[in-house]
Write an enzyme that holds these catalytic residues in place. Sequence first.
Site, PDB file in Angstrom:
ATOM      1  N   CYS A  66       0.837  -1.206   0.000  1.00 30.92           N
ATOM      2  CA  CYS A  66       0.000   0.000   0.000  1.00 30.92           C
ATOM      3  C   CYS A  66       0.878   1.265   0.000  1.00 30.92           C
ATOM      4  O   CYS A  66       1.494   1.570  -0.999  1.00 30.92           O
ATOM      5  CB  CYS A  66      -0.969  -0.049   1.180  1.00 30.92           C
ATOM      6  SG  CYS A  66      -2.377   1.053   0.994  1.00 30.92           S
ATOM      7  N   HIS A  86      -3.506  -5.642   1.125  1.00 27.25           N
ATOM      8  CA  HIS A  86      -2.805  -5.852   2.402  1.00 27.25           C
ATOM      9  C   HIS A  86      -2.732  -7.336   2.760  1.00 27.25           C
ATOM     10  O   HIS A  86      -3.650  -7.854   3.400  1.00 27.25           O
ATOM     11  CB  HIS A  86      -3.535  -5.108   3.516  1.00 27.25           C
ATOM     12  CG  HIS A  86      -3.368  -3.630   3.469  1.00 27.25           C
ATOM     13  ND1 HIS A  86      -2.379  -2.967   4.158  1.00 27.25           N
ATOM     14  CD2 HIS A  86      -4.063  -2.677   2.799  1.00 27.25           C
ATOM     15  CE1 HIS A  86      -2.471  -1.666   3.926  1.00 27.25           C
ATOM     16  NE2 HIS A  86      -3.483  -1.460   3.105  1.00 27.25           N
ATOM     17  N   GLU A 101      -1.014  -8.664   5.068  1.00 23.72           N
ATOM     18  CA  GLU A 101      -0.926  -8.860   6.527  1.00 23.72           C
ATOM     19  C   GLU A 101      -2.296  -8.888   7.185  1.00 23.72           C
ATOM     20  O   GLU A 101      -2.442  -9.355   8.304  1.00 23.72           O
ATOM     21  CB  GLU A 101      -0.037  -7.757   7.155  1.00 23.72           C
ATOM     22  CG  GLU A 101      -0.694  -6.399   7.339  1.00 23.72           C
ATOM     23  CD  GLU A 101      -0.757  -5.556   6.065  1.00 23.72           C
ATOM     24  OE1 GLU A 101      -0.491  -6.077   4.972  1.00 23.72           O
ATOM     25  OE2 GLU A 101      -1.095  -4.354   6.191  1.00 23.72           O
TER      26      GLU A 101
END
Lengths: 90, 217
Positions: free
Chosen positions: B86, B194, B196
Amino acid sequence: MPRFQAQVLVNLRPSVLDPAGEAAKSAANSLGIEGIQNLRIGKVVNLEIEAPEEAEALRRLELLSDRLLANPVIEDWTLDLNPLHTTKTA
Amino acid sequence: MPVGIVVFPGSNCDRDVRWALEGCLGIPARYLWHEDQDLSGLDAIVLPGGFSYGDYLRCGAIARFSPILQAVVGFANCGGPVLGICNGFQILTELGLLPGALTRNKDLHFICEPIALNISSNRTAWLKGRDVNDEIFLPIAHGEGRYQCADDTLHELQDNDSIAFRYVTNPNGSIDDIAGITNPTGNVLGLMPHPERACDPILGGIDGQLILSALLG
């Protein structure tokens, strides 16, 4: 050391879509203002610089504009540079 | 050997990345302050999401001049794996480690939702063994994720098989539906989604694990 005043205008390149400009144009229509075309939103950077001479000030500001103020992948910039006349005291 | 997670003023996904690495994948990690320059002992670097330097000027434009990023450029040029997520992807483009730029979403909305992606290339270690066109789901959360580049750059990306992920349904107007790209040598990956946020099953999906696991090859 001479002082100069500069204004750098940063605009999205014509080929890059400006959704914020489109939204502002649409709002202009909502306001009842007709005829607005090609509304594009850019940035204005005003600054002052000290340099031994105008050519050197220009060189530094071109570097600044190209490397920091604008991203040449998506933006164009123009630079306006003028000597800053300060009042000398006796 | 641990993974280094760079922390800029304004980063806000650094702790999520660390949790995903350590808590979900058992990969040791440590934070790297943006003023650090020592990357010794690290096997991989992550530039996490967030709003480094408040996104002033342009996303990633100020972060690009952080002292640590000169070390990251050296690390990447020596073949070290570097992942930009990002805002990290935006920084990698400003830095010149990846081509192009991330611009304001076509519809101006900040989009925060899980989204389907196609794996577009399995050329690099990040996605080795995965089938091209496999669909995965990752969350996106960005206002400026519309990937833009010149036509010749796009052709280079296509010819070098450097487009790692494409959106199945383009949410932001990215050219060629691009969600993530790699550099020619394949060790630098930047993506807007994302991974994560998709590593712990409790969050609804674990497709992000494949990307973060690849940090250690």
